[in-house]
Design an enzyme around this catalytic site. Sequence first.
Site, PDB file in Angstrom:
ATOM      1  N   GLY A 523       0.795  -1.177   0.161  1.00  0.00           N
ATOM      2  CA  GLY A 523       0.138   0.045  -0.055  1.00  0.00           C
ATOM      3  C   GLY A 523       0.816   1.159   0.000  1.00  0.00           C
ATOM      4  N   ARG A 524       0.175   2.573  -0.044  1.00  0.00           N
ATOM      5  CA  ARG A 524       1.148   3.604  -0.744  1.00  0.00           C
ATOM      6  C   ARG A 524       0.171   4.711  -0.106  1.00  0.00           C
ATOM      7  NH1 ARG A 524       5.766   5.655  -3.559  1.00  0.00           N
ATOM      8  NH2 ARG A 524       6.573   3.499  -4.074  1.00  0.00           N
ATOM      9  N   GLY A 525       0.388   6.217   0.644  1.00  0.00           N
ATOM     10  CA  GLY A 525       0.008   6.649   0.416  1.00  0.00           C
ATOM     11  C   GLY A 525       0.714   7.942   1.144  1.00  0.00           C
ATOM     12  N   GLY A 528       3.082   7.195   4.294  1.00  0.00           N
ATOM     13  CA  GLY A 528       4.636   7.028   3.839  1.00  0.00           C
ATOM     14  C   GLY A 528       4.048   5.081   2.999  1.00  0.00           C
ATOM     15  N   VAL A 530       3.283   0.833   2.934  1.00  0.00           N
ATOM     16  CA  VAL A 530       3.726  -0.330   3.362  1.00  0.00           C
ATOM     17  C   VAL A 530       4.045  -1.601   3.145  1.00  0.00           C
ATOM     18  CG1 VAL A 530       1.745  -1.041   5.192  1.00  0.00           C
ATOM     19  CG2 VAL A 530       1.410   1.013   4.234  1.00  0.00           C
ATOM     20  N   LYS A 544       4.814   0.067   7.815  1.00  0.00           N
ATOM     21  CA  LYS A 544       4.249   1.578   7.158  1.00  0.00           C
ATOM     22  C   LYS A 544       5.410   2.193   7.833  1.00  0.00           C
ATOM     23  CE  LYS A 544       0.879   5.585   6.404  1.00  0.00           C
ATOM     24  NZ  LYS A 544      -0.338   5.206   6.284  1.00  0.00           N
ATOM     25  N   ASP A 636      -9.858  10.667   8.483  1.00  0.00           N
ATOM     26  CA  ASP A 636      -9.682  10.357   7.213  1.00  0.00           C
ATOM     27  C   ASP A 636     -11.526   8.763   7.188  1.00  0.00           C
ATOM     28  OD1 ASP A 636      -9.245  10.348   4.612  1.00  0.00           O
ATOM     29  OD2 ASP A 636      -7.136   9.497   5.316  1.00  0.00           O
TER      30      ASP A 636
END
Length: 799
Positions: A523-525, A528, A530, A544, A636
């Site tokens: 995952g990516r946000g 950062g 994951v 993360k 969020d």
Amino acid sequence: MGTLFLIFLLSLAIHSPPSSSTSDSLSLSRGSSLSVEKPEDVLVSADGVFTAGFHQVGNNSFCFAIWFTEPSSSDHYQNRTIVWMANRDQPVNGKRSKLSLLQNGNLILSDAGQSNVWATTTTSLSPVHLTLQNSGNLVLQKSDHFVLWQSFEFPTDTLLPHQPLTRNTILVSMRSQSNFSSGFYKLFFDNDNLLRLLYDGLQTSSVYWFEPWLAGQDAGRSTDNSSRIAVLDSLGNFTSSDKYTLMAADYGAKSQRRLTVDSDGNVRLYSRKKPGDKWAVSGQVISDPCKIHGVCGVNSVCSYDPGHGRKCSCIPGYSLINHTDWNYGCEPQYNYTCTKGESTFFKLSKLEFFGYDYGYFTNYTYEDCENLCLKLCNCKGFQYSRIPGRPTYSCYPKTVLLNGYRSPSFFGDLYLRVPKNHLLSYQKPQEEYRLNCIGTVVGLDRNYVKTSVTGSVKFLLWFACGVGGFEIICILLVLGLLRGTRPNSNEDMQGYVLAATGFKRFSYGELKKATRGFSEEIGRGAGGIVYKGVLADQRVAAIKMLNGADPGEAEFLGEANTIGKLNHMHLIEMWGFCSEGKHRLLVYEYMEHGSLAQNLSSNVLDWEKRFEIAVGTAKGLAYLHEECLEWVLHCDVKPQNILLDSNYQPKVADFGLSKLFNRGGLKNSSFSRIRGTRGYIAPEWVYNLPITSKVDVYSYGIVVLEMVTGKNPTIGVDAIDGEQRRLIMWVREKVNGTTDIASRMGEIIDPSFEGNYDVKKMEILLEVALHCVEEDKDARPTMSQVVETLLQLEKDESQ
Ligand SMILES: *[C@@H]1O[C@H](CO)[C@@H](O)[C@H](O)[C@H]1NC(C)=O
Ligand SMILES: *[C@@H]1O[C@H](CO)[C@@H](O)[C@H](O)[C@H]1NC(C)=O
Ligand SMILES: *[C@@H]1O[C@H](CO)[C@@H](O)[C@H](O)[C@H]1NC(C)=O
Ligand SMILES: *[C@@H]1O[C@H](CO)[C@@H](O)[C@H](O)[C@H]1NC(C)=O
Ligand SMILES: *[C@@H]1O[C@H](CO)[C@@H](O)[C@H](O)[C@H]1NC(C)=O
Ligand SMILES: *[C@@H]1O[C@H](CO)[C@@H](O)[C@H](O)[C@H]1NC(C)=O
Ligand SMILES: *[C@@H]1O[C@H](CO)[C@@H](O)[C@H](O)[C@H]1NC(C)=O
Ligand SMILES: *[C@@H]1O[C@H](CO)[C@@H](O)[C@H](O)[C@H]1NC(C)=O
């Protein structure tokens, strides 16, 4: 030299206060006694943590009690935390009263040298002595350690670590914050082996926890284990044989803990680091304080808002009976008569009164219900409500108006019976009275921010800037604010972190190895990336790596620790973190099925799973918003942040952009303008309105709309007035102008269900979602009301 010797003598005198006829302050032997007239007549545990002695409870009235020893500078009776009392309901005189251990082994408390008010009724031929153990247990035992009597078996309102609550014991609250006599709230094991809370009031009594209409297994309890025992361990885990557990938010080694049934009917876990500190609430059993029965007495209504606490108000036409004690409730200002023509009804919308129904009548018209109530002389009014998802109304005539609370999510109204000739006077606005949350409540102790927090940030407790979209900005803000609040030494910090068991500090090398050099990205946000990893103990983890800024180590650790302590089955669990050089990583449990977002697009979620995800997510958020503990906003909420375990049970992740409110300190506004994710953000962000927990409710509503309709609210969105509004408006248009939503469901519902769904459940989800996305934040329900509404449906089904 002479002065030194004198000081030495003096200090000896202070350390071993003379006590009347006892040998020392550690134990009381046969034939000796403690006198109420000598404040130094106390028993102290060997480690000094507990003291037993006479405690003043009123003018010239005393009780024999055990309390946490306070430092001598603050040792005043009004400052003591009492954990046990011998004679709470029968205080003794301040003159000539005594606690005496008789030659025959009986321990008695005499009042003014005359009558005995309390006794252990023990007998022994051989010598016995009374000691206060380090656990806080006052024990009467023989010289061979055989225990004749112990205070742990006769608790009052508090359990200390390792003191069991059993089938034979019961905790009873204090009458009020300042009155130690037995109050109205009781924690006990019921005959079906389940732990319950009972309101046992002046005129009425009722069980209010767990929800009286739920079956044990629906509340997550088990009736199977008949051992009926509940214990608080010293790390902060309260567990009961019926499978109930309450875990302290600051789970781990703390020097002092207790569990108390407070006089407001809630059960709270308290902790503090050292004597003299204030107690912090680290857990509580009831999150919606208006659900506690009897808070406001008869004929009154409880309302609650996190900013101002709990309030009571009399229903119209009634006035308060006792201005110092709400338990007496309110009385009518006008007499109504039983004669049919003389009373009429006054509508109070969204008001629910629990219990005391004359009966339950389904599919009644309003007129039927009114006539029924008029026929009954003791009918004070009736509840006329609709079960969500059903077209018909039910009628509940009320013989007593008790446990009232206003709930925007309640699908019904109360019609109050009033005398016809006084109807007009019922339209006057109601007087409101504020109730205070228990006085000793302070925000949860934050190790790093505590004492040194400066004026400008006193009102703010920051939280969870470690993860999520804008957290780095947030961390910088916090950093800016908290400069100069570093802990005294690095050692302190290490110790604290290690003390929190199950929550580990990893080295960068360990995590690098676990992720095989950060090879598998999952995952990516903005905050950062994951990675998936396998820890040395074979647990699969999501790791993360925060990028961007470099928060100071102390602040990072403080925040990480706080996240680690939030523990709920519907919140993602954090196992640890890494802070080494410039690396900042967070280690979470790995969720097999990824995020809700991934699953919605792949169509594996049928209606049943979606309903459960909606309920679970609401529970997780309700926990974050819980009162009196720490008020955490998520800010969020979106499908990417709701993860699914192997059973598709949801867990809320990324408590990014959140902050804590120090209870009551802040008027929910001065938060910098940070926003969640486009498509899910509440109008308050856009219009610069105060940010409250209702922003999460709004985002949750959008997520539920997305689950029900299968339509993505973010697609095609530019800025704020885009698709998001259109999804809501699209649904509203479909629903508008019809009283029978069921007939329109086909057009709204996710086509991937292919018509396979429970109309009623989807309808209620839709109603709840629309309610959550009201523009006006005050019109939205709270997360706990959402949970309640969804569970109500299940209750209804099981009937
Ligand atoms: C306690 O007694 C004193 C002296 O008799 C009196 O002045 C005071 O008002 C009393 N306090 C209460 C709370 O009754
Ligand atoms: C209670 O303790 C605090 C210090 O912790 C002290 O300042 C205060 O005076 C004490 N209260 C009383 C009534 O002695
Ligand atoms: C405490 O409450 C009890 C029961 O209402 C009452 O009888 C007693 O007088 C109260 N004690 C004090 C000190 O107010
Ligand atoms: C708390 O107790 C429950 C029940 O015994 C147990 O399942 C849970 O793992 C415990 N939590 C911790 C952190 O020890
Ligand atoms: C019942 O609960 C007690 C305490 O939680 C536990 O020690 C015991 O093993 C349980 N018994 C069964 C049969 O599960
Ligand atoms: C109100 O309640 C308090 C505390 O229980 C009691 O002392 C007082 O007498 C009551 N007053 C009236 C008018 O009933
Ligand atoms: C209500 O009726 C009772 C008894 O009939 C009477 O004592 C009381 O004063 C009446 N109250 C009012 C407000 O009229
Ligand atoms: C409710 O009652 C009406 C008239 O008595 C009847 O026509 C209707 O079928 C009933 N509805 C249900 C759901 O029982």
